[in-house]
Design a protein around this motif. Structure first.
Motif, PDB file in Angstrom:
ATOM      1  N   LYS A  89       4.536   5.992  -5.101  1.00 16.77           N
ATOM      2  CA  LYS A  89       4.724   6.009  -6.628  1.00 16.77           C
ATOM      3  C   LYS A  89       3.659   7.112  -7.178  1.00 16.77           C
ATOM      4  O   LYS A  89       4.028   7.861  -8.139  1.00 16.77           O
ATOM      5  CB  LYS A  89       4.241   4.792  -7.243  1.00 16.77           C
ATOM      6  CG  LYS A  89       4.539   4.482  -8.655  1.00 16.77           C
ATOM      7  CD  LYS A  89       4.434   3.305  -9.435  1.00 16.77           C
ATOM      8  CE  LYS A  89       4.501   3.159 -10.702  1.00 16.77           C
ATOM      9  NZ  LYS A  89       4.231   1.782 -11.408  1.00 16.77           N
ATOM     10  N   ASN A  90       2.381   6.966  -6.734  1.00 19.98           N
ATOM     11  CA  ASN A  90       1.268   8.151  -7.276  1.00 19.98           C
ATOM     12  C   ASN A  90       1.721   9.461  -6.882  1.00 19.98           C
ATOM     13  O   ASN A  90       1.410  10.136  -7.572  1.00 19.98           O
ATOM     14  CB  ASN A  90      -0.006   7.612  -6.600  1.00 19.98           C
ATOM     15  CG  ASN A  90      -0.542   6.502  -7.198  1.00 19.98           C
ATOM     16  OD1 ASN A  90      -0.067   5.760  -8.135  1.00 19.98           O
ATOM     17  ND2 ASN A  90      -1.440   5.915  -6.352  1.00 19.98           N
ATOM     18  N   THR A 138       0.822  -1.099   0.108  1.00 22.00           N
ATOM     19  CA  THR A 138      -0.110   0.050  -0.072  1.00 22.00           C
ATOM     20  C   THR A 138       0.905   1.429  -0.086  1.00 22.00           C
ATOM     21  O   THR A 138       0.441   2.271  -0.950  1.00 22.00           O
ATOM     22  CB  THR A 138      -0.890   0.003   1.398  1.00 22.00           C
ATOM     23  OG1 THR A 138      -1.616  -1.012   1.135  1.00 22.00           O
ATOM     24  CG2 THR A 138      -1.855   1.308   0.948  1.00 22.00           C
ATOM     25  N   GLU A 151      -5.388   3.099   1.010  1.00 26.96           N
ATOM     26  CA  GLU A 151      -4.493   4.001   0.539  1.00 26.96           C
ATOM     27  C   GLU A 151      -4.828   5.155   1.143  1.00 26.96           C
ATOM     28  O   GLU A 151      -3.772   6.258   1.181  1.00 26.96           O
ATOM     29  CB  GLU A 151      -4.635   3.959  -0.905  1.00 26.96           C
ATOM     30  CG  GLU A 151      -4.187   2.696  -1.735  1.00 26.96           C
ATOM     31  CD  GLU A 151      -4.729   2.868  -3.130  1.00 26.96           C
ATOM     32  OE1 GLU A 151      -4.419   3.898  -3.683  1.00 26.96           O
ATOM     33  OE2 GLU A 151      -4.795   1.822  -3.843  1.00 26.96           O
ATOM     34  N   LYS A 157       2.566   1.729  -3.406  1.00 29.57           N
ATOM     35  CA  LYS A 157       1.495   2.549  -4.283  1.00 29.57           C
ATOM     36  C   LYS A 157       1.436   3.972  -4.144  1.00 29.57           C
ATOM     37  O   LYS A 157       1.309   4.719  -4.873  1.00 29.57           O
ATOM     38  CB  LYS A 157       0.099   1.590  -4.155  1.00 29.57           C
ATOM     39  CG  LYS A 157      -0.867   2.026  -5.373  1.00 29.57           C
ATOM     40  CD  LYS A 157      -1.931   1.055  -5.421  1.00 29.57           C
ATOM     41  CE  LYS A 157      -2.839   1.280  -6.371  1.00 29.57           C
ATOM     42  NZ  LYS A 157      -4.134   0.490  -6.685  1.00 29.57           N
TER      43      LYS A 157
END
Length: 89
Positions: A26-27, A20, A76, A23
């Motif tokens: 990275k975003n 999580t 998230e 991710k």
């Protein structure tokens, strides 16, 4: 930036939290080394941010790392909020 995702054994909820966190990072286009580790290892590894559960968070407070308790390891939004709090401190 070094991020530790901590649970009791280092391969259950910490792996879910690691995925999580990676991710979310990275975003946000934030480069970080994210590791899933057990509680014992977390006490001896230098990190900038530690993400873990409530129980371990209270025991890991007081060191150099910013420690944040996460209730839902797969959320998230919750992980992003914790990372934002760290980045904006």
């Amino acid at each position: 930036m070094k991020v530790l995702c901590v649970c009791g054994m280092g391969f259950g909820s910490s792996l879910m939290l690691k995925m999580t966190a990676e991710k979310v990072l990275k975003n946000k286009d934030v480069k970080a080394d994210v590791e899933a580790v057990d509680f014992g290892t977390a006490q001896s590894v230098t990190a900038d941010l530690i993400l873990t559960n409530n129980e371990f968070a209270s025991q890991l407070q007081g060191g150099q790392a910013f420690v944040k308790a996460i209730v839902n390891m797969a959320s998230e939004q919750e992980v992003e909020s914790a990372i934002e709090e760290f980045l904006n401190k």
